[in-house]
Scaffold this motif. Structure first.
Motif, PDB file in Angstrom:
ATOM      1  N   VAL A  50      70.295 -51.050  22.918  1.00 30.55           N
ATOM      2  CA  VAL A  50      69.882 -49.730  23.384  1.00 30.55           C
ATOM      3  C   VAL A  50      68.572 -49.365  22.694  1.00 30.55           C
ATOM      4  O   VAL A  50      68.442 -49.489  21.480  1.00 30.55           O
ATOM      5  N   TYR A  51      67.596 -48.945  23.489  1.00 33.26           N
ATOM      6  CA  TYR A  51      66.317 -48.458  22.971  1.00 33.26           C
ATOM      7  C   TYR A  51      66.319 -46.938  23.089  1.00 33.26           C
ATOM      8  O   TYR A  51      66.932 -46.382  24.010  1.00 33.26           O
ATOM      9  N   THR A  52      65.626 -46.275  22.175  1.00 33.94           N
ATOM     10  CA  THR A  52      65.475 -44.828  22.225  1.00 33.94           C
ATOM     11  C   THR A  52      63.987 -44.514  22.182  1.00 33.94           C
ATOM     12  O   THR A  52      63.252 -45.102  21.386  1.00 33.94           O
ATOM     13  N   THR A  54      60.784 -41.285  23.185  1.00 39.47           N
ATOM     14  CA  THR A  54      60.426 -39.931  23.597  1.00 39.47           C
ATOM     15  C   THR A  54      59.051 -39.975  24.248  1.00 39.47           C
ATOM     16  O   THR A  54      58.238 -40.852  23.950  1.00 39.47           O
ATOM     17  N   GLN A 118      66.878 -35.426  29.434  1.00 45.46           N
ATOM     18  CA  GLN A 118      67.327 -36.782  29.106  1.00 45.46           C
ATOM     19  C   GLN A 118      67.318 -37.698  30.333  1.00 45.46           C
ATOM     20  O   GLN A 118      67.711 -37.274  31.431  1.00 45.46           O
ATOM     21  N   GLN A 120      68.288 -41.907  31.390  1.00 44.45           N
ATOM     22  CA  GLN A 120      68.797 -43.224  30.992  1.00 44.45           C
ATOM     23  C   GLN A 120      68.210 -44.261  31.949  1.00 44.45           C
ATOM     24  O   GLN A 120      68.437 -44.196  33.155  1.00 44.45           O
ATOM     25  N   ASN A 142      67.197 -44.953  26.423  1.00 46.51           N
ATOM     26  CA  ASN A 142      67.433 -43.512  26.478  1.00 46.51           C
ATOM     27  C   ASN A 142      66.124 -42.803  26.158  1.00 46.51           C
ATOM     28  O   ASN A 142      65.584 -42.942  25.054  1.00 46.51           O
ATOM     29  N   THR A 144      63.903 -39.242  26.032  1.00 47.38           N
ATOM     30  CA  THR A 144      63.959 -37.789  25.920  1.00 47.38           C
ATOM     31  C   THR A 144      62.555 -37.231  26.139  1.00 47.38           C
ATOM     32  O   THR A 144      61.599 -37.718  25.537  1.00 47.38           O
TER      33      THR A 144
END
Length: 154
Positions: A50-52, A54, A118, A120, A142, A144
């Motif tokens: 999983v990558y996060t 912004t 958000q 996905q 994910n 943001t």
């Protein structure tokens, strides 16, 4: 036994012809080098499950968000077994991915954090240069939207 290039790519064998009656060599020892050819037996694996990321809301179309990376254990010098291309399975029309680099960018104008914050995104990496019969792997990103000062006081 089955041979796996990813475990051992080269075998070196030594042989010598010996006279059965005398037990003496009839020629010098020979060396045989056996190189194992690769097949497409490994799927691309992303460096993260999983990558996060912004990105500021209201960003221009084409704004860099994050880069995903997948690696393939197959031999990159033999055929296309390790040639990975990226595609987006979920997250359109908001985001896009560059097929060669895995760079995710914004793809929709005026994404407003106050409407939706958000997202996905699911990215697929497929080997064989994306051709039929290639193996694939996926990862989730994910994203943001971060706030910018775009609303006046009321």
């Amino acid at each position: 036994k089955r041979l796996d290039r990813e475990e051992k790519p080269v075998y070196i064998l030594r042989a010598q012809a010996i006279n059965r009656r005398t037990g003496r060599p009839v020629e010098p020892e020979s060396e045989f080098i056996i190189k194992i050819h690769d097949i497409n037996d490994n799927e691309p694996i992303f460096t993260k499950d999983v990558y996060t990321a912004t990105v500021p809301e209201m960003s221009d179309v084409g704004t860099f968000v994050v880069q995903v990376t997948a690696t393939d254990a197959d031999d990159p010098t033999y055929g296309n077994s390790a040639k990975v291309v990226y595609s987006i399975l979920q997250g359109q029309p908001y985001f896009s991915v560059e097929s060669e680099t895995g760079i995710i960018k914004t793809a929709l104008l005026n994404m407003d954090r106050e409407n939706r914050e958000q997202y996905q995104v699911v990215i697929q990496a497929k080997d064989m240069g994306g051709q039929m019969g290639g193996l694939s792997g996926t990862t989730t990103v994910n994203i943001t939207l971060t706030d910018v000062n775009d609303n006046p006081p009321r």
